[in-house]
Design a protein around this motif. Structure first.
Motif, PDB file in Angstrom:
ATOM      1  N   UNK A  23      45.146  34.252  36.303  1.00 45.15           N
ATOM      2  CA  UNK A  23      44.956  35.646  36.721  1.00 45.15           C
ATOM      3  C   UNK A  23      45.488  35.958  38.122  1.00 45.15           C
ATOM      4  N   UNK A  24      45.344  35.009  39.053  1.00 44.21           N
ATOM      5  CA  UNK A  24      45.698  35.314  40.447  1.00 44.21           C
ATOM      6  C   UNK A  24      47.119  34.922  40.808  1.00 44.21           C
ATOM      7  N   UNK A  25      47.506  33.699  40.439  1.00 41.74           N
ATOM      8  CA  UNK A  25      48.802  33.225  40.914  1.00 41.74           C
ATOM      9  C   UNK A  25      49.756  32.904  39.771  1.00 41.74           C
ATOM     10  N   UNK A  26      49.407  33.304  38.556  1.00 43.54           N
ATOM     11  CA  UNK A  26      50.279  33.038  37.424  1.00 43.54           C
ATOM     12  C   UNK A  26      51.531  33.895  37.451  1.00 43.54           C
ATOM     13  N   UNK A  56      40.896  34.342  30.472  1.00 46.05           N
ATOM     14  CA  UNK A  56      39.488  34.289  30.865  1.00 46.05           C
ATOM     15  C   UNK A  56      38.669  35.469  30.365  1.00 46.05           C
ATOM     16  N   UNK A  57      39.288  36.375  29.647  1.00 48.60           N
ATOM     17  CA  UNK A  57      38.543  37.566  29.273  1.00 48.60           C
ATOM     18  C   UNK A  57      38.917  38.024  27.860  1.00 48.60           C
ATOM     19  N   UNK A  58      37.922  38.572  27.164  1.00 42.40           N
ATOM     20  CA  UNK A  58      38.174  39.127  25.836  1.00 42.40           C
ATOM     21  C   UNK A  58      38.522  40.611  25.992  1.00 42.40           C
ATOM     22  N   UNK A  61      36.271  27.927  21.932  1.00 42.18           N
ATOM     23  CA  UNK A  61      36.442  29.247  21.338  1.00 42.18           C
ATOM     24  C   UNK A  61      36.755  30.374  22.304  1.00 42.18           C
ATOM     25  N   UNK A  62      36.827  30.072  23.602  1.00 39.04           N
ATOM     26  CA  UNK A  62      37.247  31.091  24.565  1.00 39.04           C
ATOM     27  C   UNK A  62      36.202  32.140  24.846  1.00 39.04           C
TER      28      UNK A  62
END
Lengths: 284, 297
Positions: free
Chosen positions: B133-136, B154-156, B241-242
């Motif tokens: 999320x930050x440095x990708x 990290x989020x659905x 499963x995330x």
């Protein structure tokens, strides 16, 4: 702008085509370049979020320490040896057995041949999950859990896909030669070995290549059957590496790069074999 | 006469001997496990102690009480519905573009094909990194355009779409199949159409697409079957499963049931449900075949 090869393209159209090709190449190739680039950066370079430009792609100074560091955290050479051992065994097993079976289907007539061939093709659509658990319990009861046998032995029972591919190929070979050999009293095995195999090198190479890559990439097999870290393969080892060193992006990308490079090199050496093999899959 | 039938018998035997490696493998690794897994699906079985018959309990539990069964089936079907057609459209579009004869086109073919040969585990690891999320890489590129990217894995529901994106990145494999299909279309069809005064759009609609339908059909069927076997990527990225189970694919749940909880009888029932779903879905696709797939000239 049709796929019609007989049309000459005007200059402006050509410019538009190149523009589209270049634009679309970026999402395809940039992640790979980024992988290599990250593997050659220090943590400061990685976490220091500056503006993203071409300079960010080429690390300066070049940091080569991630590679030895990754090799230290992940016994790469051991995994490489294990993976190659598995690849060689399963390539030999799958290619030899598939060629033998394909010869039977393509060149010898016997009752039930077409039915068996159809059943074999149908099994390609059977999801592996259906048979996975009984096979696991079978291998476990044989005492093969934790060994390479479950990953090698099934290869020796031929692969439907390669049998299909080789059967198609064998059928295109001229019959006169084998008829002449038969008249001279040669058995099927001799004809197969002396006449058919030498003529089938390109098709056999395609099968060998696919089996090699399939085994190199295989993750589920090692995940199910290997429990001793000394026996891990590269694919499994890399996944284990992620779960332990997830935050070490530079090392992670170094490991991913070493894992990927051999496949890319193989692709460039065997490009023709590759493309031909894939094209024959194309649903005919 | 006797000699002849003797000769025939010998020929048949030789034939069976040649196909015997397949036959042995088929019996040992397909037929027997196939029936054994039906049996196991009606038992409680933890691999260590013998299987215990429980009747239809596993199926009843799975259909009426197991929310994760429905959830993972839905995640998988949704993935098939979105990613399979997307891969077909993008694959064909790229193949059409790469079929144009301009200088250097083979270089571009290689570039588009390359991502599809990167090993699955390496691709998954790479996407964990570029979707950071930050440095990708992805969010940093979006930043250039003033877009604040989501937290992806990290989020659905972004985690799910991240996997769709990742599968699209590997579209080069099917693109090559389409490209081979395009090359197989006889040139004289286009020449005849040109003489009849057909423009590029009409040629595409009446020659190129109809001639491609068998290949599209093949990719559609394989894509559906493949979705239900989608495992490695989901496992490497999120073995549990995330976020909110948004990447809890059916095969991942089956694996966890069998090997994490050693609930092998239940997992066998899941495998059979998977098989039934795949049969129904491919059956439906096969039934539409007559309406749109053109075989032969």
């Amino acid at each position: 702008m049709s796929s019609d090869p007989s049309v000459k393209l005007p200059k402006l159209t050509k410019v538009a085509i190149y523009a589209a090709l270049i634009m679309l190449s970026i999402p395809a190739i940039l992640p790979l370049l980024w992988m290599v680039s990250t593997s050659l950066k220090t943590n400061t370079q990685i976490f220091g979020s500056g503006e993203l430009n071409l300079k960010a792609l080429i690390p300066s100074p070049l940091e080569t320490h991630n590679y030895p560091a990754a090799l230290q955290n992940m016994p790469f050479l051991l995994y490489l040896r294990n993976t190659l051992l598995l690849c060689i065994c399963s390539v030999v097993g799958a290619v030899v057995s598939s060629a033998v079976v394909a010869y039977g289907f393509a060149k010898i007539e016997f009752p039930g041949r077409n039915g068996m061939f159809a059943v074999m093709i149908a099994t390609m659509a059977l999801p592996g999950q259906v048979t996975m658990i009984p096979i696991f319990s079978l291998f476990r009861s044989l005492g093969w859990y934790g060994t390479y046998l479950p990953l090698i032995i099934p290869a020796f029972t031929s692969s439907a896909y390669y049998v299909f591919l080789l059967t198609q190929f064998f059928r295109t070979l001229p019959l006169e030669m084998s008829e002449a050999a038969r008249v001279d009293g040669a058995g099927e095995w001799t004809i197969f070995q002396r006449l058919v195999l030498p003529l089938s090198k390109p098709a056999l190479a395609t099968c060998a290549l696919f089996q090699f890559i399939g085994t190199w990439n295989d993750f589920l097999g090692p995940l199910l059957y290997l429990n001793d870290p000394a026996k891990y393969t590269l694919a499994y080892g890399l996944q284990q590496f992620v779960s332990h060193y997830g935050g070490f992006f530079a090392q992670l990308m170094a490991a991913a790069t070493i894992f990927t490079i051999p496949i890319i090199i193989l692709f460039f050496f065997a490009q023709k074999t590759f493309i031909q093999g894939i094209s024959t899959t194309g649903g005919k | 006469m006797a000699r002849r039938s003797n000769h025939k018998a010998k020929q048949y035997l030789t034939g069976y001997l040649f196909v015997s490696p397949w036959l042995i493998g088929f019996l040992a690794f397909t037929v027997w496990p196939f029936f054994q897994s039906i049996y196991l699906s009606f038992t409680r079985y933890n691999i260590v102690s013998p299987a215990k018959w429980v009747g239809t309990a596993n199926y009843r539990m799975l259909l009426t009480q197991d929310e994760l069964f429905w959830k993972s089936a839905w995640v998988t079907i949704k993935f098939a519905i979105i990613s399979v057609p997307l891969a077909i459209v993008v694959g064909i579009a790229l193949a059409l573009l790469l079929n144009i004869n301009v200088k250097g086109i083979t270089v571009f073919r290689t570039i588009f094909y390359l991502p599809s040969i990167v090993p699955t585990v390496a691709t998954s690891v790479l996407f964990i990194w570029i979707l950071n999320p930050n440095i990708g890489l992805v969010n940093r590129v979006l930043e250039i355009f003033g877009i604040k990217g989501p937290a992806w894995l990290n989020t659905s529901p972004w985690a799910f779409y991240s996997l769709v994106m990742m599968s699209l990145w590997g579209v080069g494999g099917s693109m090559i199949i389409y490209l081979a299909g395009l090359k197989d279309i006889p040139v004289h069809l286009y020449e005849a159409a040109t003489i009849d005064g057909a423009n590029a759009i009409r040629k595409m609609r009446h020659i190129t697409l109809p001639m491609m339908t068998p290949v599209i059909f093949f990719n559609l069927v394989m894509g559906i079957i493949g979705s239900f076997q989608y495992f490695t990527q989901a496992f490497v990225i999120a073995p549990n499963g995330g976020p909110q189970d948004s990447t809890y694919f059916y095969s991942l749940y089956l694996y966890n049931r069998a090997w994490k909880y050693l609930d092998m009888g239940y997992a066998s029932a899941m495998a059979w449900m998977l098989f039934l779903i795949v049969i129904v879905l491919t059956g439906l696709v096969f039934r539409t075949q007559k309406k749109w797939v053109h075989y032969g000239g």
